[in-house]
Write an enzyme that holds these catalytic residues in place. Sequence first.
Site, mmCIF file in Angstrom:
data_model
loop_
_atom_site.group_PDB
_atom_site.id
_atom_site.type_symbol
_atom_site.label_atom_id
_atom_site.label_comp_id
_atom_site.label_asym_id
_atom_site.label_seq_id
_atom_site.Cartn_x
_atom_site.Cartn_y
_atom_site.Cartn_z
ATOM 1 N N ARG B 49 0.864 -1.194 0.000
ATOM 2 C CA ARG B 49 0.000 0.000 0.000
ATOM 3 C C ARG B 49 0.894 1.235 0.000
ATOM 4 O O ARG B 49 2.120 1.136 0.120
ATOM 5 C CB ARG B 49 -1.007 0.000 1.160
ATOM 6 C CG ARG B 49 -0.639 -0.635 2.434
ATOM 7 C CD ARG B 49 0.497 0.004 3.144
ATOM 8 N NE ARG B 49 0.269 1.434 3.354
ATOM 9 C CZ ARG B 49 1.203 2.325 3.574
ATOM 10 N NH1 ARG B 49 2.487 1.976 3.607
ATOM 11 N NH2 ARG B 49 0.926 3.593 3.766
ATOM 12 N N ALA B 51 0.548 5.182 -2.126
ATOM 13 C CA ALA B 51 0.333 5.496 -3.539
ATOM 14 C C ALA B 51 1.562 5.209 -4.403
ATOM 15 O O ALA B 51 1.443 4.512 -5.431
ATOM 16 C CB ALA B 51 -0.130 6.954 -3.677
ATOM 17 N N ARG B 87 -7.487 -0.168 -6.935
ATOM 18 C CA ARG B 87 -7.536 1.020 -6.058
ATOM 19 C C ARG B 87 -7.808 2.236 -6.944
ATOM 20 O O ARG B 87 -6.924 2.678 -7.673
ATOM 21 C CB ARG B 87 -6.198 1.236 -5.311
ATOM 22 C CG ARG B 87 -5.689 0.093 -4.458
ATOM 23 C CD ARG B 87 -6.461 -0.200 -3.186
ATOM 24 N NE ARG B 87 -6.767 0.897 -2.302
ATOM 25 C CZ ARG B 87 -5.963 1.341 -1.312
ATOM 26 N NH1 ARG B 87 -4.782 0.801 -1.115
ATOM 27 N NH2 ARG B 87 -6.347 2.330 -0.521
ATOM 28 N N GLN B 191 -2.352 2.287 9.808
ATOM 29 C CA GLN B 191 -1.052 2.384 9.130
ATOM 30 C C GLN B 191 -0.070 3.248 9.938
ATOM 31 O O GLN B 191 1.140 3.071 9.819
ATOM 32 C CB GLN B 191 -1.221 2.995 7.734
ATOM 33 C CG GLN B 191 -1.968 2.118 6.743
ATOM 34 C CD GLN B 191 -3.459 2.392 6.721
ATOM 35 O OE1 GLN B 191 -4.019 2.949 7.665
ATOM 36 N NE2 GLN B 191 -4.108 2.002 5.654
ATOM 37 N N ASP B 232 -2.453 10.832 -2.115
ATOM 38 C CA ASP B 232 -2.795 9.791 -3.084
ATOM 39 C C ASP B 232 -3.113 10.377 -4.447
ATOM 40 O O ASP B 232 -2.966 9.710 -5.476
ATOM 41 C CB ASP B 232 -3.953 8.940 -2.564
ATOM 42 C CG ASP B 232 -3.488 8.077 -1.397
ATOM 43 O OD1 ASP B 232 -3.426 8.604 -0.269
ATOM 44 O OD2 ASP B 232 -3.127 6.910 -1.632
ATOM 45 N N ASN B 242 -6.054 12.217 0.353
ATOM 46 C CA ASN B 242 -5.121 11.420 1.159
ATOM 47 C C ASN B 242 -5.958 10.606 2.144
ATOM 48 O O ASN B 242 -7.181 10.729 2.214
ATOM 49 C CB ASN B 242 -4.109 12.341 1.873
ATOM 50 C CG ASN B 242 -2.961 11.560 2.504
ATOM 51 O OD1 ASN B 242 -2.401 10.655 1.879
ATOM 52 N ND2 ASN B 242 -2.620 11.880 3.728
ATOM 53 N N LYS B 243 -5.295 9.771 2.905
ATOM 54 C CA LYS B 243 -5.946 8.875 3.870
ATOM 55 C C LYS B 243 -7.032 9.587 4.673
ATOM 56 O O LYS B 243 -6.853 10.733 5.088
ATOM 57 C CB LYS B 243 -4.867 8.342 4.819
ATOM 58 C CG LYS B 243 -5.340 7.393 5.897
ATOM 59 C CD LYS B 243 -6.012 6.164 5.347
ATOM 60 C CE LYS B 243 -5.140 5.471 4.326
ATOM 61 N NZ LYS B 243 -5.935 4.637 3.394
#
Lengths: 337, 337
Positions: B49, B51, B87, B191, B232, B242-243
């Site tokens: 994982r 990007a 993804r 993460q 990302d 992003n996350k």
Amino acid sequence: MELIQPVAWSADECGVRILDQRQLPGREVYRDLRTVDDVCDAIRTLAVRGAPAIGIAGAMGLTLAANYDQGDHDRLLSAAERIRATRPTAANLAWALERMLAVATASDGRSLRAVLRHEATRILNEDRDMCRSIGEHGAALIPDGARVLTHCNAGALATGGMGTALAAIYVAVEQGKRVEVFVDETRPLLQGSRLTAWELTRAGIPATVLVDSAAATLMREQKIDLCIVGADRIAANGDVANKIGTYALAIVARHHGVPLYVAAPTSTFDATTATGAEIVIEQRSADEVRCGFGVLTAPADARVFNPAFDVTPADLIAAIVSDRAVYRAPFDFSDSR
Amino acid sequence: MELIQPVAWSADECGVRILDQRQLPGREVYRDLRTVDDVCDAIRTLAVRGAPAIGIAGAMGLTLAANYDQGDHDRLLSAAERIRATRPTAANLAWALERMLAVATASDGRSLRAVLRHEATRILNEDRDMCRSIGEHGAALIPDGARVLTHCNAGALATGGMGTALAAIYVAVEQGKRVEVFVDETRPLLQGSRLTAWELTRAGIPATVLVDSAAATLMREQKIDLCIVGADRIAANGDVANKIGTYALAIVARHHGVPLYVAAPTSTFDATTATGAEIVIEQRSADEVRCGFGVLTAPADARVFNPAFDVTPADLIAAIVSDRAVYRAPFDFSDSR
């Protein structure tokens, strides 16, 4: 509406029966606490939690010190001190224990056990009534069709009645309003996903769980009309100590123009604390973050910052709902004392 | 500084060797992926994982379609499509696959497998160089003694090199600066606590883990000097996907006057996406929130809102660091293309 009762007298009336909230949502297990040590352990490990409920459990638990030892006031004081030390932040625990010690001091001649049991039962019953009143005041803030976000658990599981923040939702639903609830899971101990989602689902109210940090996205998408949370201690100026994450939620809500309401019974208002800066914040074990699910989720030697609560300054709070009134800034709680 | 390598060619050069990040921090397990299906599965389940790293894994994985089937372009196109669909949000995956298909189309007469392997290796090596350049640009934003907060994992584990957000920290430390890192655990998949805390600890950099919603308290206590995160996908106007949680962090940072920096390689900049509103946000399984640790943490039938990413609007971002430059608002990335 049939709601759960997290703290009660045991069937034989010699103990305190609690729903062990550590085992929810997987299992609904009740336990009888027989000693003050049992009670301290249950509060410390969050088998019973929620500021009003730990006040009730503390009061009922203190009676156990008098079960076999009628007149010993020193022993009672020491038991109260041990119970009080289990959770430093919630105002209700110290408040309930002070009430109990006051009636013990005034018991003069009557059975100490009977006097204490009577007072603890009063605290429980008063809390149930306060929850209902909070719900009635709070429901006025919830319009029909509202999409409400809440954090942690300020429901029936946290009180002797229908809750504080969730009481407003329960009464709104009783009034025939349609309410959709979004529930922050509430890391680290997941009181939102484990407890709030469980009790709302059980009451037939639609609930959607999200990770705490996703609330901002819901608000940006204009899917949240208001936020409502409980409180563990409210300072005289309206600063509110509540579950960690409440402060971040308040900032995010303000950014999106979504009102944040706080709901709590009179016992949570602490006139002796001038502002949030004076509130002692409990720091909890690193393992709640590092391996809270029995799985190692961080390096075993990682340092952890794990405050149980944060302080939301009064200026981020749209209104505070008590059993007596709805207060708006600038906050003046003088009628609540 | 010896950093981890999450994606590489396997020892026999016929597969892609990945570090299975689902098993961190408990176990450091490497797996050889032998087929395009293996690669899709590894990306979809987050064994690999980040990007940039999924761009690399996608490119290297696409070579597996040509291992036994030299000239079949249709099969290659279909494999690229399957990999791309794993993804949808990360810009780098589509970008890397397009590069691979372009060289395949131009391969005319040469061994397709050799051409693809060469290009995938170039993508890996370029990413390593870009990480170093991002680190050098980003380190200039990190003063000696800085207390830095990061979210998710934008480190070596997310790239072919030393990371993006963490590269800035690694280079600052190489330059002799003292840096203390605070790591949002990053629900739902952790993460931050599982990966970032692990890789920082391994590199000898002090790291403290916190639940995502506690970052606001650290900032209020003036314990954070800056935030730095990865990305990302970055739209042409500087909006950043992003996350999940990055947007809430950006709001909270702005509220406290703490700058938020975003670090990403050129491949993350998507000139064809005008603003964040056009970015497709991947919705992931409810079970990541409901029972992500093999333990039931919400009622089994609870509804869940689980977006993998959020969009932070450009106006909440103090600067965007790429391998070419440090960009500040109003963002103009025309030199990055």
